[in-house]
Write a protein that holds these residues in place. Structure first.
Motif: not given
Length: 433
Positions: A295-321
């Motif tokens: 259950l904790e892994g279920f929660r943590r891996t999503h939060l990590e994905a959300d943090h990664a998405r925020r960084v990609v949004s900041l990087v913009g078009p240069r970010g990886a797919a």
């Protein structure tokens, strides 16, 4: 041209429409993007709880701009605003509001806030263009009629779409599943057996969380299908045995991929290496969390994905797919405070933080060089260039820094890890426009 809107049929009204209001419609269409940003900024100020996710902000920007362009066209053509169909992006917002458990009253409030901002813009235009008091009065009366009739019809249609979606939603198991996901992510659900039953997905396994999203909906309305196919391709690449899908709105989808045995290092490293994932089409981005269990892994891996998405949004078009959290973890941690992050990058890197392509290449080379413990050969292998090229670029980077990196401290590596996010950090937030 046949005039559809009855109030414009009077001769005096037609003249005012031709001279003042039709040009206003043309200018509104040209200014739709900026006006949409200002409208959404007002919404964020008044109802911040509805804009907790960057993707929701983007959805509203797309929807508001589409509605403004439609209203502008109606005014230009002297059309009847009561006869129009809402843009697909606007209807998608109404339907996704049900899934995000947004109250109908709050959804209607968003329309009123946008109406207020647009009316202020129209009023300023009319006052500026109509020097004659009588013409100004006629123009204001016509503009009021158009705007209020359009918003009233839009609210009626949006409410209908909301209610139809809500009725179907409440009848489905998706509502139960969505509520369970939200309680797990909020750390309110801690019983793994009960959570598995509500989700119809075994949480007592190894999980990898991912978020797939696009910046704007496709014209064919196939956005959700495209995101689902991308996540299915990722699950295949990772060797997942089961998958759970959770909608985050009309432009984003979260997913958990699980298996009984731990995910292999090779499968996760394939994401870092940028291995082609089947089903990922241009325009689709995916952020991937690290593997976790229970259950904790279920929660943590999503939060990590959300943090990664925020960084990609900041990087913009240069970010990886496809971006794995581990590859941007330092940037995710360092950019939580936007103003502090921007100040830190500028302070540590100075001229090396410039956003032009040549300087960015030097900074990237220096970052890889330091990551490889100052090994020219390993850095050259990663960058696919000659070792001498690495040396040349490092020397150029040192010249911009004004110091040697032979014995540099941790702050340089951290600043370089955060540097790709600088364009997004420097962009004004909607509430600053």
């Amino acid at each position: 041209m046949e005039v559809e809107w009855p109030p414009v049929r009077e001769p005096s009204a037609q003249r005012v429409w031709r001279e003042i209001l039709r040009p206003m419609g043309t200018q509104m269409r040209a200014s739709a993007s900026d006006l949409a940003r200002r409208s959404v900024a007002r919404m964020q100020t008044e109802l911040p709880e509805l804009f907790s996710d960057p993707q929701i902000v983007q959805e509203n920007l797309v929807s508001t701009e589409a509605s403004l362009r439609q209203l502008a066209q109606i005014i230009e053509l002297a059309g009847d605003p009561r006869q129009v169909e809402l843009p697909p992006s606007t209807l998608a917002i109404a339907r996704s509001a049900v899934h995000r458990q947004v109250a109908l009253a709050d959804l209607m409030r968003l329309y009123r806030l946008a109406q207020e901002r647009v009316w202020q813009w129209m009023f300023a235009h009319i006052v500026d263009k109509a020097s004659d008091a009588a013409d100004q009065a006629v123009a204001l009366d016509l503009a009021t009629g158009w705007l209020f009739a359009y918003v009233d019809e839009a609210m009626v249609r949006a409410e209908k779409a909301y209610e139809v979606e809500r009725e179907a939603w409440l009848r489905s198991a998706a509502a139960v599943r969505a509520a369970a996901v939200e309680e797990i992510l909020a750390d309110r659900e801690r019983n793994a057996q009960r959570a598995s039953k509500r989700l119809r997905y075994d949480v007592n396994r190894h999980h990898v969380g991912a978020i797939a999203w696009v910046e704007q909906a496709s014209e064919g309305g196939e956005t959700q299908a495209a995101l689902g196919e991308a996540l299915a391709g990722l699950a295949q690449t990772l060797g997942a045995e089961s998958t759970l899908i959770h909608s985050l709105g009309s432009l984003a989808v979260a997913s958990w991929m699980s298996r009984r045995d731990a995910f292999t290092a090779d499968s996760l490293d394939a994401v870092v290496r940028g291995k082609q994932v089947p089903g990922v089409i241009p325009g689709v981005r995916i952020a991937v969390g690290e593997a976790g269990r229970g259950l904790e892994g279920f929660r943590r891996t999503h939060l990590e994905a959300d943090h990664a998405r925020r960084v990609v949004s900041l990087v913009g078009p240069r970010g990886a797919a496809i971006t794995r959290y581990r590859s941007v973890a330092v940037a995710a941690l360092g950019t939580t405070d936007r103003d502090h992050a921007l100040s830190f990058i500028t302070w540590v890197l100075g001229p090396l933080a410039a956003d032009d392509e040549a300087t960015s290449r030097l900074a990237m080379t220096l970052s890889v060089y330091l990551d490889e413990n100052r090994s020219r050969s390993r850095a050259a292998e990663r960058l696919m260039v000659h070792p001498n090229t690495v040396s040349y670029r490092v020397h150029q980077a040192e010249a911009l820094l004004g110091r040697s990196v032979a014995n540099d401290s941790l702050d340089l590596q951290v600043a370089l890890a955060m540097l790709p996010a600088r364009p997004g950090l420097a962009r004004p937030r909607p509430d600053e426009l």
